[in-house]
Structure formats: C-alpha cells, structure tokens
Scaffold this active site. Structure first.
Site, short mmCIF file in Angstrom:
data_model
loop_
_atom_site.label_atom_id
_atom_site.label_comp_id
_atom_site.label_asym_id
_atom_site.label_seq_id
_atom_site.Cartn_x
_atom_site.Cartn_y
_atom_site.Cartn_z
N PRO A 89 3.16 -8.72 10.06
CG PRO A 89 4.75 -7.30 10.75
CD PRO A 89 3.19 -7.17 10.37
CD GLU A 116 6.14 -0.08 16.43
OE1 GLU A 116 6.62 0.69 15.65
OE2 GLU A 116 6.65 -1.22 16.49
NE ARG A 158 -3.42 -13.79 -11.12
CZ ARG A 158 -3.28 -14.95 -11.56
NH1 ARG A 158 -3.40 -15.96 -10.76
NH2 ARG A 158 -2.92 -15.17 -13.06
CG ASP A 173 -0.97 -18.03 -12.70
OD1 ASP A 173 -0.55 -17.97 -13.91
OD2 ASP A 173 -1.90 -17.37 -12.14
N1 LIG Z 1 6.20 -5.64 7.89
C1 LIG Z 1 5.56 -6.34 7.01
C2 LIG Z 1 5.70 -7.52 6.63
C3 LIG Z 1 4.69 -8.53 6.25
C4 LIG Z 1 3.42 -8.30 6.25
N2 LIG Z 1 2.43 -8.86 5.90
C5 LIG Z 1 1.20 -8.46 5.88
S1 LIG Z 1 1.22 -6.81 6.83
C6 LIG Z 1 3.09 -6.89 6.94
C7 LIG Z 1 4.07 -5.98 7.22
#
Ligand SMILES: Nc1ccc2ncsc2c1
Length: 247
Positions: A89, A116, A158, A173
């Site tokens: 994230p 984590e 793809r 797309d």
């Molecule tokens: N929680 C979360 C949000 C986005 C993301 N992108 C790759 S792993 C991940 C994990």
C-alpha cells in the site's frame, strides 16, 4: 515472459490457470512459476513472521526466508536478472502506463507480503542484485499482496503478443496510452437493438464509422468527467479538439 510469484498462499493464484491467462500459459506465451515462501523455513512451524522492532501491533515478515527465497528464485544460469515487484500500500500507484512498461520486461518476480509487511532490509538487499519496484493498486485495506499481484499480472499479461484474441481491443481499453489516455471507456452495447424498451443509441446502428468514433469519444469524455474528474484535469489540451471542449 517469465513470472515468478513468492507467497505463503500459492492457492490464491489458481485463477491464473483460467481464461486467457491460463490459455497463454498452456500455449507457452507466459511461464508462471509459484513458490511457497515456507519452503525456505526450517523450524517445525515454518515460521515466516515475528514481532516488529520498536513495538506496535501486528507481525512483520522475517528477512531470512525472503532472502533465501529470492536468492533461489532469481538464480539464473545465464546470468539473467529479473525485475522484483513488491506489492504494498505504500508503493507507487500502478497505472496502465506501468502495465505497458512492465509488459516489455522478460522476467518479473512478485514478492507477496502479508501481515504488516516484509522486513525493509529484504528490498534493500535485493536491490543490490536487481531492479526493485514497490507498487500499490490503491488506497484501501487488503490482507496482503496476493490480490494486488493477480491484478498486476493480469494487466501486464493481457498486453503480451498473442494473449488477447483481438489485440486492438487492448488499444481501446480505458486508460490505454494514446487515444484513450486519461479517459475511461463510455457505454457499450450488443444485440438485441431493443431490450426491455431500452434502445441502443441509433448512431451505433448507422454504419457511419466516423460518427460512431465521434460518439464514443464524446461518451468517454462525459463518463470521465462524471466519474473521474481528476483525469479530466490531466488531459493534454492539445489532445482535445473543439468538439471535445463542447462535451
Ligand atoms: N492494503 C493494500 C492496498 C494496496 C495494495 N497494493 C499492493 S499490496 C496492497 C495492499
């Protein structure tokens, strides 16, 4: 393209045996290899995590199994070096441009973190031997990197030659660099021409390709303005002709 995925949940990737990606694998267009991280643990419980230094909630993935897994998976007799993708994230937002760029790579390795996250030294150590990218698929909570890896693998695969039945559909797309860059696709329709009293827009039945193209761009602009005003601001003014400005 070779794709290696290291994870504690290999079964998460069963979808890669299905549909177009599965067909491409069986045709030898994509070589996907799954690796269970616990293969590089040696205790009775196959431990892959521990408490975070500095305290705080949750657990962190230990560096030792990851270091050994990456050493083993990225060892290549011919000296080839993969690009390591760390879904997280805290990574850079993944876009279609990244998918196009990564589709040019001969070998990708995905490290799926859980808990984590992975001890930060794993990425630092890997960067000594290969390019490393941290990628986020969005600002929301997931339990790990597996779903994100599936997203990136599909978005990239793809685009590989021979994977899509009609390569042109990839070019049309949403978000595709070029004509649709920064625009989402407008509405699409198929038979019947009238369904529950809802008619297909007549222009689509007109056979006038110029008018159809113009209508589709107008609708893409309208939908983008409605759902993704953030993208409208990024449109290159030179990309917009006079009609676009009237939409
Ligand atoms: N929680 C979360 C949000 C986005 C993301 N992108 C790759 S792993 C991940 C994990």
């Amino acid at each position: 393209m070779r794709i290696d995925i290291i994870t504690i949940f290999p079964d998460y990737f069963a979808p890669l045996d299905l549909s177009l990606i599965g067909k491409a694998r069986r045709a030898g267009l994509i070589d996907v290899r799954l690796h269970d991280l616990r293969r590089w643990t040696y205790d009775r419980h196959h431990t892959v995590d521990d408490t975070p230094y500095g305290g705080g909630p949750g657990m962190v993935m230990k560096p030792e199994p990851w270091g050994e897994a990456l050493d083993a998976v990225t060892a290549d007799a011919d000296g080839a070096v993969p690009r390591l993708i760390l879904p997280t994230p805290s990574g850079r937002p993944f876009t279609q441009r990244d998918a196009v760029r990564l589709a040019e790579e001969p070998w990708l390795v995905f490290a799926c973190g859980r808990y984590e996250g992975i001890d930060a030294r794993v990425a630092v150590d890997a960067a000594r031997r290969m390019p490393v990218e941290e990628i986020s698929i969005g600002d929301y909570v997931l339990n790990g990197g597996e779903v994100a890896t599936l997203v990136v693998v599909e978005a990239v695969s793809r685009l590989l030659p021979g994977v899509l039945g009609n390569a042109e559909s990839a070019a049309q797309d949403s978000f595709s660099p070029g004509t649709m860059d920064h625009l989402v696709e407008g509405p699409v329709y198929t038979k019947p021409a009238v369904w529950r009293g809802h008619e297909v827009p007549p222009v689509l039945l007109s056979g006038h390709h110029g008018a159809v193209d113009r209508w589709r761009r107008d609708e893409a602009l309208r939908k983008t303005a409605r759902n993704r005003p953030d993208l409208i601001d990024r449109l290159d003014p030179d990309q917009l002709d006079k009609r676009d400005r009237e939409v």
